[in-house]
Write a protein that holds these residues in place. Sequence first.
Motif, short mmCIF file in Angstrom:
data_model
loop_
_atom_site.label_atom_id
_atom_site.label_comp_id
_atom_site.label_asym_id
_atom_site.label_seq_id
_atom_site.Cartn_x
_atom_site.Cartn_y
_atom_site.Cartn_z
N VAL A 178 40.95 25.24 44.31
CA VAL A 178 40.44 23.88 44.16
C VAL A 178 41.29 22.89 44.95
CG1 VAL A 178 40.10 21.99 42.52
CG2 VAL A 178 39.33 24.30 41.94
N VAL A 179 42.61 23.06 44.91
CA VAL A 179 43.50 22.18 45.68
C VAL A 179 43.19 22.30 47.18
CG1 VAL A 179 45.89 21.81 46.39
CG2 VAL A 179 45.34 22.13 43.97
N ALA A 180 43.02 23.53 47.65
CA ALA A 180 42.71 23.73 49.07
C ALA A 180 41.36 23.12 49.43
CB ALA A 180 42.72 25.23 49.39
N ALA A 181 40.38 23.24 48.52
CA ALA A 181 39.05 22.67 48.78
C ALA A 181 39.10 21.15 48.82
CB ALA A 181 38.07 23.13 47.70
N MET A 182 39.86 20.53 47.91
CA MET A 182 39.96 19.07 47.89
C MET A 182 40.74 18.54 49.08
SD MET A 182 38.13 17.95 45.50
CE MET A 182 38.68 16.24 45.58
N ALA A 183 41.65 19.35 49.61
CA ALA A 183 42.38 18.93 50.80
C ALA A 183 41.44 18.77 51.99
CB ALA A 183 43.47 19.94 51.13
N VAL A 184 40.37 19.57 52.00
CA VAL A 184 39.38 19.48 53.08
C VAL A 184 38.30 18.45 52.75
CG1 VAL A 184 37.67 20.78 54.40
CG2 VAL A 184 39.80 21.89 53.70
N ALA A 185 37.77 18.50 51.53
CA ALA A 185 36.65 17.64 51.16
C ALA A 185 37.10 16.22 50.81
CB ALA A 185 35.91 18.24 49.98
N GLY A 186 38.34 16.06 50.33
CA GLY A 186 38.81 14.76 49.87
C GLY A 186 38.68 13.64 50.89
N PRO A 187 39.20 13.81 52.10
CA PRO A 187 39.08 12.72 53.10
C PRO A 187 37.64 12.35 53.40
CG PRO A 187 40.73 14.32 53.79
CD PRO A 187 40.04 14.91 52.60
N SER A 188 36.76 13.35 53.45
CA SER A 188 35.36 13.08 53.78
C SER A 188 34.68 12.22 52.71
CB SER A 188 34.60 14.40 53.94
OG SER A 188 33.23 14.17 54.14
N ILE A 189 34.79 12.62 51.45
CA ILE A 189 34.12 11.87 50.40
C ILE A 189 34.82 10.53 50.15
CG2 ILE A 189 33.26 13.97 49.32
CD1 ILE A 189 35.38 13.74 47.21
N THR A 190 36.11 10.45 50.43
CA THR A 190 36.83 9.18 50.26
C THR A 190 36.35 8.15 51.28
OG1 THR A 190 38.80 10.29 49.39
CG2 THR A 190 39.09 8.07 50.29
N VAL A 191 36.26 8.55 52.54
CA VAL A 191 35.80 7.62 53.58
C VAL A 191 34.37 7.16 53.30
CG1 VAL A 191 35.19 7.45 56.02
CG2 VAL A 191 37.34 8.52 55.36
N THR A 192 33.51 8.10 52.92
CA THR A 192 32.12 7.76 52.62
C THR A 192 32.04 6.78 51.45
OG1 THR A 192 31.37 9.92 53.38
CG2 THR A 192 29.87 8.68 51.98
N SER A 193 32.78 7.05 50.38
CA SER A 193 32.72 6.20 49.18
C SER A 193 33.31 4.83 49.45
CB SER A 193 33.46 6.88 48.03
OG SER A 193 32.86 8.11 47.69
N VAL A 194 34.41 4.77 50.18
CA VAL A 194 35.05 3.48 50.46
C VAL A 194 34.15 2.60 51.32
CG1 VAL A 194 36.97 2.37 51.68
CG2 VAL A 194 37.41 4.30 50.15
N THR A 195 33.56 3.18 52.36
CA THR A 195 32.68 2.39 53.23
C THR A 195 31.44 1.90 52.47
OG1 THR A 195 31.70 4.46 54.03
CG2 THR A 195 33.43 3.47 55.37
N ASP A 196 30.86 2.77 51.63
CA ASP A 196 29.71 2.35 50.82
C ASP A 196 30.11 1.24 49.85
OD1 ASP A 196 28.08 4.17 52.05
OD2 ASP A 196 28.29 5.71 50.51
N PHE A 197 31.26 1.41 49.22
CA PHE A 197 31.72 0.41 48.26
C PHE A 197 31.93 -0.95 48.92
CE2 PHE A 197 35.45 -1.72 46.34
CZ PHE A 197 34.93 -2.01 45.09
N LEU A 198 32.60 -0.96 50.07
CA LEU A 198 32.87 -2.23 50.75
C LEU A 198 31.57 -2.89 51.24
CD1 LEU A 198 36.06 -1.32 52.83
CD2 LEU A 198 35.92 -2.63 50.70
N ALA A 199 30.63 -2.07 51.69
CA ALA A 199 29.34 -2.62 52.14
C ALA A 199 28.61 -3.31 50.99
CB ALA A 199 28.48 -1.51 52.73
N PHE A 200 28.61 -2.68 49.82
CA PHE A 200 27.92 -3.27 48.68
C PHE A 200 28.68 -4.49 48.13
CE2 PHE A 200 25.99 1.07 48.23
CZ PHE A 200 24.72 0.66 48.57
N VAL A 201 29.99 -4.46 48.18
CA VAL A 201 30.76 -5.63 47.77
C VAL A 201 30.42 -6.82 48.65
CG1 VAL A 201 33.08 -6.60 47.68
CG2 VAL A 201 32.66 -4.36 46.71
N ALA A 202 30.31 -6.58 49.95
CA ALA A 202 29.94 -7.65 50.87
C ALA A 202 28.53 -8.16 50.56
CB ALA A 202 30.00 -7.15 52.31
N GLY A 203 27.62 -7.24 50.22
CA GLY A 203 26.26 -7.66 49.89
C GLY A 203 26.18 -8.43 48.58
N SER A 204 27.09 -8.18 47.65
CA SER A 204 27.05 -8.87 46.36
C SER A 204 27.44 -10.34 46.47
CB SER A 204 27.98 -8.17 45.36
OG SER A 204 29.34 -8.31 45.77
#
Length: 250
Positions: A178-204
Amino acid sequence: AGSLRLAFYLRQDLHDKSREDPKTRRLERKFDRRVRDDFDNSPLFDRLLPLTNAGISQNVSAAFDLDRIYVNLSIILIVTYAFFAMYRRNDAKSRGLLGLVATATVCLSLGAAFGAVFVCGGFFSPTAYIALYLVLGIGLDDAFVICGCEDNVGNWDADVDLVRSGQEPADSVAARRVVAAMAVAGPSITVTSVTDFLAFVAGSITRIPAISSFCAFAASAVLFDYILQITLFVAFMTIDLRHKLTQAAA
Protein backbone atom coordinates in the motif's frame (compact mmCIF):
# COMPACT_ATOMS: atom_id res chain seq x y z
CA ALA A 1 -45.68 37.05 -32.97
CA GLY A 2 -43.98 39.32 -30.49
CA SER A 3 -42.71 39.56 -26.99
CA LEU A 4 -42.87 41.99 -24.11
CA ARG A 5 -40.23 42.39 -21.47
CA LEU A 6 -40.65 44.42 -18.30
CA ALA A 7 -37.74 45.05 -15.94
CA PHE A 8 -38.11 46.12 -12.31
CA TYR A 9 -35.09 47.09 -10.24
CA LEU A 10 -35.28 46.58 -6.49
CA ARG A 11 -33.13 48.08 -3.79
CA GLN A 12 -31.59 45.31 -1.71
CA ASP A 13 -30.08 45.13 1.75
CA LEU A 14 -27.97 41.99 1.39
CA HIS A 15 -27.49 39.69 4.36
CA ASP A 16 -23.83 39.13 5.27
CA LYS A 17 -23.96 35.31 5.00
CA SER A 18 -26.72 34.45 2.53
CA ARG A 19 -26.02 37.48 0.30
CA GLU A 20 -29.78 37.90 -0.12
CA ASP A 21 -32.40 40.37 1.05
CA PRO A 22 -35.23 38.45 2.79
CA LYS A 23 -37.77 41.21 2.03
CA THR A 24 -36.87 41.24 -1.65
CA ARG A 25 -37.07 37.44 -1.74
CA ARG A 26 -40.59 37.47 -0.29
CA LEU A 27 -41.66 40.20 -2.70
CA GLU A 28 -40.33 38.24 -5.67
CA ARG A 29 -42.22 35.11 -4.61
CA LYS A 30 -45.48 37.06 -4.27
CA PHE A 31 -44.87 38.66 -7.66
CA ASP A 32 -44.23 35.28 -9.28
CA ARG A 33 -47.38 33.76 -7.81
CA ARG A 34 -49.48 36.76 -8.82
CA VAL A 35 -48.18 36.77 -12.38
CA ARG A 36 -48.70 33.04 -12.83
CA ASP A 37 -52.19 33.09 -11.28
CA ASP A 38 -53.38 36.07 -13.32
CA PHE A 39 -51.80 35.43 -16.70
CA ASP A 40 -51.07 31.69 -17.06
CA ASN A 41 -54.38 31.08 -18.85
CA SER A 42 -54.53 34.40 -20.59
CA PRO A 43 -54.84 34.28 -24.43
CA LEU A 44 -52.55 37.31 -24.61
CA PHE A 45 -49.49 35.39 -23.48
CA ASP A 46 -48.24 32.09 -24.82
CA ARG A 47 -45.58 31.61 -22.15
CA LEU A 48 -44.62 33.59 -19.05
CA LEU A 49 -41.05 33.60 -17.76
CA PRO A 50 -40.63 35.59 -14.52
CA LEU A 51 -36.85 36.01 -14.38
CA THR A 52 -36.58 36.83 -10.70
CA ASN A 53 -34.12 35.06 -8.43
CA ALA A 54 -37.01 33.36 -6.65
CA GLY A 55 -38.63 32.35 -9.95
CA ILE A 56 -35.42 30.93 -11.38
CA SER A 57 -34.81 28.94 -8.19
CA GLN A 58 -38.37 27.60 -8.31
CA ASN A 59 -38.01 26.57 -11.96
CA VAL A 60 -34.70 24.82 -11.29
CA SER A 61 -36.19 22.98 -8.31
CA ALA A 62 -39.14 21.86 -10.43
CA ALA A 63 -36.80 20.60 -13.14
CA PHE A 64 -34.80 18.59 -10.60
CA ASP A 65 -38.01 17.13 -9.16
CA LEU A 66 -39.03 15.90 -12.60
CA ASP A 67 -35.62 14.31 -13.16
CA ARG A 68 -35.34 12.76 -9.72
CA ILE A 69 -36.10 9.24 -10.96
CA TYR A 70 -33.31 9.53 -13.52
CA VAL A 71 -30.98 10.86 -10.83
CA ASN A 72 -31.66 7.83 -8.63
CA LEU A 73 -31.22 5.42 -11.55
CA SER A 74 -27.93 7.01 -12.54
CA ILE A 75 -26.61 6.69 -8.98
CA ILE A 76 -27.53 2.99 -8.98
CA LEU A 77 -25.71 2.57 -12.29
CA ILE A 78 -22.60 4.33 -10.95
CA VAL A 79 -22.52 2.12 -7.85
CA THR A 80 -22.99 -1.00 -9.99
CA TYR A 81 -20.20 0.11 -12.31
CA ALA A 82 -17.87 0.73 -9.34
CA PHE A 83 -18.48 -2.83 -8.15
CA PHE A 84 -17.95 -4.58 -11.46
CA ALA A 85 -15.02 -2.36 -12.48
CA MET A 86 -13.08 -3.80 -9.55
CA TYR A 87 -14.54 -7.29 -9.66
CA ARG A 88 -12.34 -10.14 -10.93
CA ARG A 89 -13.03 -13.85 -11.26
CA ASN A 90 -9.83 -14.52 -9.37
CA ASP A 91 -10.66 -14.08 -5.69
CA ALA A 92 -7.14 -12.90 -4.92
CA LYS A 93 -7.50 -10.01 -7.38
CA SER A 94 -11.21 -9.24 -6.99
CA ARG A 95 -12.00 -5.93 -5.30
CA GLY A 96 -15.72 -5.58 -5.92
CA LEU A 97 -16.44 -4.71 -2.30
CA LEU A 98 -13.76 -2.03 -2.41
CA GLY A 99 -15.75 -0.41 -5.20
CA LEU A 100 -18.69 -0.17 -2.82
CA VAL A 101 -16.39 1.19 -0.11
CA ALA A 102 -15.16 3.86 -2.54
CA THR A 103 -18.76 4.85 -3.25
CA ALA A 104 -19.56 4.99 0.47
CA THR A 105 -16.46 7.14 1.02
CA VAL A 106 -17.72 9.63 -1.56
CA CYS A 107 -21.14 9.71 0.13
CA LEU A 108 -19.47 10.43 3.47
CA SER A 109 -17.48 13.25 1.90
CA LEU A 110 -20.69 14.74 0.46
CA GLY A 111 -22.36 14.63 3.86
CA ALA A 112 -19.34 16.26 5.48
CA ALA A 113 -19.23 18.89 2.72
CA PHE A 114 -22.88 19.86 3.14
CA GLY A 115 -22.45 20.09 6.91
CA ALA A 116 -19.31 22.21 6.62
CA VAL A 117 -20.91 24.63 4.15
CA PHE A 118 -24.00 25.05 6.30
CA VAL A 119 -21.90 25.60 9.43
CA CYS A 120 -19.96 28.30 7.56
CA GLY A 121 -23.19 30.09 6.69
CA GLY A 122 -23.68 28.81 3.15
CA PHE A 123 -27.12 28.29 1.65
CA PHE A 124 -28.52 25.39 -0.35
CA SER A 125 -29.26 25.66 -4.06
CA PRO A 126 -30.73 22.92 -6.30
CA THR A 127 -27.62 23.21 -8.48
CA ALA A 128 -25.65 21.73 -5.57
CA TYR A 129 -27.12 18.34 -6.53
CA ILE A 130 -24.79 18.36 -9.53
CA ALA A 131 -21.86 18.13 -7.11
CA LEU A 132 -22.99 14.57 -6.35
CA TYR A 133 -22.09 13.34 -9.83
CA LEU A 134 -18.93 15.41 -9.97
CA VAL A 135 -17.52 14.13 -6.69
CA LEU A 136 -18.63 10.58 -7.44
CA GLY A 137 -16.56 10.72 -10.62
CA ILE A 138 -13.53 12.26 -8.90
CA GLY A 139 -13.69 9.93 -5.89
CA LEU A 140 -14.11 6.74 -7.90
CA ASP A 141 -11.33 7.81 -10.22
CA ASP A 142 -9.01 8.27 -7.23
CA ALA A 143 -9.96 4.80 -5.94
CA PHE A 144 -9.34 3.22 -9.34
CA VAL A 145 -5.93 4.92 -9.59
CA ILE A 146 -4.88 3.72 -6.12
CA CYS A 147 -6.01 0.14 -6.76
CA GLY A 148 -4.41 0.14 -10.21
CA CYS A 149 -1.09 1.24 -8.76
CA GLU A 150 -1.27 -1.47 -6.10
CA ASP A 151 -1.85 -4.10 -8.79
CA ASN A 152 1.41 -3.05 -10.47
CA VAL A 153 3.49 -2.96 -7.29
CA GLY A 154 6.02 -5.75 -6.76
CA ASN A 155 5.39 -9.40 -7.47
CA TRP A 156 2.15 -10.73 -6.01
CA ASP A 157 3.16 -14.39 -6.13
CA ALA A 158 6.49 -13.63 -4.44
CA ASP A 159 4.72 -11.73 -1.66
CA VAL A 160 2.29 -14.62 -1.19
CA ASP A 161 5.27 -17.00 -0.88
CA LEU A 162 6.80 -14.72 1.78
CA VAL A 163 3.62 -14.92 3.82
CA ARG A 164 3.25 -18.67 3.26
CA SER A 165 6.81 -19.38 4.36
CA GLY A 166 6.50 -17.14 7.41
CA GLN A 167 9.39 -14.90 6.35
CA GLU A 168 7.14 -11.82 6.51
CA PRO A 169 3.69 -11.44 8.11
CA ALA A 170 0.67 -10.53 5.98
CA ASP A 171 0.29 -7.23 7.84
CA SER A 172 3.79 -6.15 6.86
CA VAL A 173 3.42 -7.23 3.23
CA ALA A 174 0.06 -5.48 2.88
CA ALA A 175 1.42 -2.27 4.41
CA ARG A 176 4.48 -2.36 2.16
CA ARG A 177 2.41 -2.78 -0.98
CA VAL A 178 0.00 0.00 0.00
CA VAL A 179 2.86 2.40 0.81
CA ALA A 180 4.47 1.67 -2.55
CA ALA A 181 1.12 2.16 -4.33
CA MET A 182 0.46 5.50 -2.61
CA ALA A 183 3.96 6.68 -3.49
CA VAL A 184 2.94 6.35 -7.14
CA ALA A 185 -0.74 7.29 -6.97
CA GLY A 186 -0.44 10.00 -4.28
CA PRO A 187 1.03 12.81 -6.42
CA SER A 188 -1.48 12.17 -9.21
CA ILE A 189 -4.62 12.32 -7.08
CA THR A 190 -3.20 15.19 -5.02
CA VAL A 191 -2.59 17.40 -8.06
CA THR A 192 -6.02 16.57 -9.47
CA SER A 193 -7.81 17.27 -6.17
CA VAL A 194 -5.93 20.50 -5.46
CA THR A 195 -6.58 21.95 -8.91
CA ASP A 196 -10.28 21.00 -8.74
CA PHE A 197 -10.56 22.46 -5.24
CA LEU A 198 -8.93 25.77 -6.21
CA ALA A 199 -11.09 26.06 -9.34
CA PHE A 200 -14.28 25.63 -7.32
CA VAL A 201 -13.10 28.01 -4.61
CA ALA A 202 -12.56 30.64 -7.30
CA GLY A 203 -16.04 29.94 -8.68
CA SER A 204 -17.64 30.30 -5.24
CA ILE A 205 -16.59 33.97 -5.13
CA THR A 206 -19.02 34.87 -7.92
CA ARG A 207 -22.07 36.95 -7.01
CA ILE A 208 -24.47 34.64 -8.86
CA PRO A 209 -26.09 32.66 -6.00
CA ALA A 210 -26.71 29.40 -7.88
CA ILE A 211 -23.13 29.19 -9.19
CA SER A 212 -21.64 30.31 -5.88
CA SER A 213 -23.61 27.67 -3.96
CA PHE A 214 -22.67 24.90 -6.39
CA CYS A 215 -18.97 25.80 -6.34
CA ALA A 216 -18.91 26.06 -2.53
CA PHE A 217 -20.43 22.60 -2.11
CA ALA A 218 -18.23 21.12 -4.84
CA ALA A 219 -15.02 22.60 -3.39
CA SER A 220 -15.85 21.33 0.09
CA ALA A 221 -16.82 17.89 -1.24
CA VAL A 222 -13.61 17.57 -3.27
CA LEU A 223 -11.54 18.45 -0.21
CA PHE A 224 -13.30 15.97 2.09
CA ASP A 225 -13.25 13.28 -0.59
CA TYR A 226 -9.48 13.65 -0.98
CA ILE A 227 -8.96 13.39 2.80
CA LEU A 228 -11.19 10.32 3.12
CA GLN A 229 -9.71 8.61 0.05
CA ILE A 230 -6.15 8.76 1.38
CA THR A 231 -7.19 7.76 4.91
CA LEU A 232 -10.42 5.77 5.14
CA PHE A 233 -10.37 4.11 1.73
CA VAL A 234 -6.66 3.26 1.98
CA ALA A 235 -7.28 1.74 5.41
CA PHE A 236 -10.04 -0.50 4.04
CA MET A 237 -7.83 -1.43 1.09
CA THR A 238 -5.04 -2.45 3.47
CA ILE A 239 -7.41 -4.65 5.47
CA ASP A 240 -8.74 -6.21 2.27
CA LEU A 241 -5.22 -6.78 0.96
CA ARG A 242 -4.12 -8.42 4.23
CA HIS A 243 -7.12 -10.76 4.06
CA LYS A 244 -6.35 -11.72 0.45
CA LEU A 245 -2.69 -12.38 1.23
CA THR A 246 -3.65 -14.62 4.16
CA GLN A 247 -6.24 -16.41 2.06
CA ALA A 248 -3.84 -16.93 -0.87
CA ALA A 249 -1.06 -18.19 1.42
CA ALA A 250 -3.31 -20.75 3.16
